[in-house]
Write a protein that holds these residues in place. Sequence first.
Motif, short mmCIF file in Angstrom:
data_model
loop_
_atom_site.label_atom_id
_atom_site.label_comp_id
_atom_site.label_asym_id
_atom_site.label_seq_id
_atom_site.Cartn_x
_atom_site.Cartn_y
_atom_site.Cartn_z
N THR A 75 75.57 25.29 -33.24
CA THR A 75 75.84 26.23 -32.30
C THR A 75 76.89 25.94 -31.19
O THR A 75 77.32 26.54 -30.30
CB THR A 75 74.74 26.79 -31.53
OG1 THR A 75 74.07 25.55 -30.93
CG2 THR A 75 73.57 27.53 -32.48
N ASP A 76 77.38 24.57 -31.48
CA ASP A 76 78.50 23.99 -30.48
C ASP A 76 79.36 23.28 -31.15
O ASP A 76 79.09 22.75 -32.25
CB ASP A 76 77.94 23.28 -29.20
CG ASP A 76 77.16 24.42 -28.23
OD1 ASP A 76 77.98 24.97 -27.64
OD2 ASP A 76 76.12 24.19 -28.14
N TYR A 155 74.42 10.00 -24.80
CA TYR A 155 73.95 9.72 -23.35
C TYR A 155 74.51 10.96 -22.47
O TYR A 155 75.40 11.55 -23.08
CB TYR A 155 74.60 8.44 -22.88
CG TYR A 155 73.93 7.07 -23.36
CD1 TYR A 155 72.95 7.04 -24.55
CD2 TYR A 155 74.05 5.92 -22.90
CE1 TYR A 155 72.52 5.94 -25.04
CE2 TYR A 155 73.82 4.79 -23.17
CZ TYR A 155 72.96 4.50 -24.39
OH TYR A 155 72.42 3.65 -24.69
N ASP A 156 74.01 11.31 -21.49
CA ASP A 156 74.65 12.04 -20.69
C ASP A 156 76.00 11.34 -20.10
O ASP A 156 76.88 12.39 -19.82
CB ASP A 156 73.66 12.60 -19.46
CG ASP A 156 72.40 13.28 -19.87
OD1 ASP A 156 72.57 13.92 -21.02
OD2 ASP A 156 71.32 12.86 -19.44
N MET A 254 79.96 17.47 -25.64
CA MET A 254 79.45 16.07 -25.71
C MET A 254 80.32 15.15 -24.62
O MET A 254 79.46 13.99 -23.98
CB MET A 254 79.21 15.50 -26.89
CG MET A 254 78.62 14.12 -27.13
SD MET A 254 78.53 13.71 -28.78
CE MET A 254 77.13 14.65 -29.64
N ASN A 255 81.53 15.28 -24.55
CA ASN A 255 82.20 14.37 -23.91
C ASN A 255 82.56 15.00 -22.13
O ASN A 255 83.73 14.31 -21.85
CB ASN A 255 83.64 14.27 -24.46
CG ASN A 255 83.61 13.53 -25.87
OD1 ASN A 255 82.68 12.42 -25.98
ND2 ASN A 255 84.09 14.09 -27.06
N ASN A 256 81.72 15.98 -21.79
CA ASN A 256 82.01 16.39 -20.32
C ASN A 256 82.16 15.37 -19.52
O ASN A 256 82.41 15.61 -18.30
CB ASN A 256 81.24 17.54 -20.27
CG ASN A 256 81.53 18.85 -20.73
OD1 ASN A 256 82.73 19.10 -21.10
ND2 ASN A 256 80.86 19.75 -20.65
N TYR A 257 81.39 14.30 -19.73
CA TYR A 257 81.46 13.30 -18.60
C TYR A 257 82.51 12.67 -18.37
O TYR A 257 82.67 12.00 -17.06
CB TYR A 257 80.28 12.05 -18.89
CG TYR A 257 80.90 11.28 -20.54
CD1 TYR A 257 81.91 10.52 -20.33
CD2 TYR A 257 80.30 11.75 -21.57
CE1 TYR A 257 82.13 9.65 -21.65
CE2 TYR A 257 80.73 11.06 -22.70
CZ TYR A 257 81.67 10.18 -22.59
OH TYR A 257 82.08 9.67 -23.74
N SER A 258 83.58 12.84 -19.27
CA SER A 258 85.04 12.24 -18.74
C SER A 258 86.02 13.36 -18.71
O SER A 258 86.59 14.11 -19.58
CB SER A 258 85.55 11.37 -19.91
OG SER A 258 86.70 10.82 -19.96
N THR A 259 86.67 13.48 -17.44
CA THR A 259 87.81 14.15 -17.39
C THR A 259 88.97 13.99 -17.93
O THR A 259 89.87 14.84 -18.41
CB THR A 259 88.22 14.47 -15.55
OG1 THR A 259 88.21 12.90 -15.15
CG2 THR A 259 86.98 14.89 -14.91
#
Length: 330
Positions: A75-76, A155-156, A254-259
């Motif tokens: 779904t993503d 990991y978050d 999944m990589n939202n932690y990194s701008t």
Amino acid sequence: MESLFQMITNVVFNANVPLYLIALIGAWALIWWTYDNFKSVIQIIKSILTPYFQPNENKGFVEKYGKWAVITGATDGIGKQYSKELAKHGMNIVLISRTESKLIEVAKEIESMYSVKTKYVAVDFGNGKEIYEKIKEELKSMDIGVLVNNVGRMYDFPDDLDHISEELLWQIININIGAVTMMSRIFIPQMKANQRGMIVNISSGSECQPTPLMTVYASSKVYIRNFTLALRKELEEHNVQVQLVTPMFVQTKMNNYSTSVMKGSILVPDVESYTRSAVFTLGKSSQTNGYWSHGLQYGCMKLVPEFIRTCVSFRMNKKFRDEYYAQQTI
């Protein structure tokens, strides 16, 4: 004390080893070193050229593998795009993911875009063993030709092992290791009986070296790599193909932690471009990074000693962790 190089030189020349033999050994080592490090780029080039030299290999996915494809984590991100790309090639799609509302939405989207059927199964792979009987029951009468083991848990954000909750660690183990193992086991007997099929296992560039601050996630991807390469050998006599896909950074949730990662670049493609390229290699390449710039990145990384790659990944993940904390203060 003489250096190792001097010792080797003395042994070689005192033994009167012919220079042409030394040159042949060097050439052999260089050829395989280059192939091993830049295998993905070579395989992508091969994928492009294969239809021109082997027209019979240019069969459609339905003809080669069967009518239905199963995609986990559908779904993503990469899983959703694999579903769309395989539907574009005429395959009916089974979507497996956790959230039923998202599954219904993606199923409707695919059916509105392509003339294919869809089915969905809502399960949480983080729950471990208990979910697989439901999957078996739901799909027992279906002719599954392609299985894409995409579902994964990260990991978050990058962090020390002792800062990660036990619940999240078990989710990573159950999802990243358990799902690829048990989903493959469910469909292998059918594929063996049909003497056709394709299993695609999605790994990660973090398999390339020990990766501090992503310790468990990266280690789970090493499992996927070795599992896939071993399984491929087991199944080749049954005409069942197994492909290892090892992406580097892609613009996904999944990589939202990194701008910096989410900005994208020639090295960090959007998910549509990446997946279109990865699906293009299906049936043409047994091991790929899926995208040309990822193949170059992976190859260049492998030219560097492992301890240096480990140090670089540690510094990079520290930077990503700082980016995550900076986002929380905005």
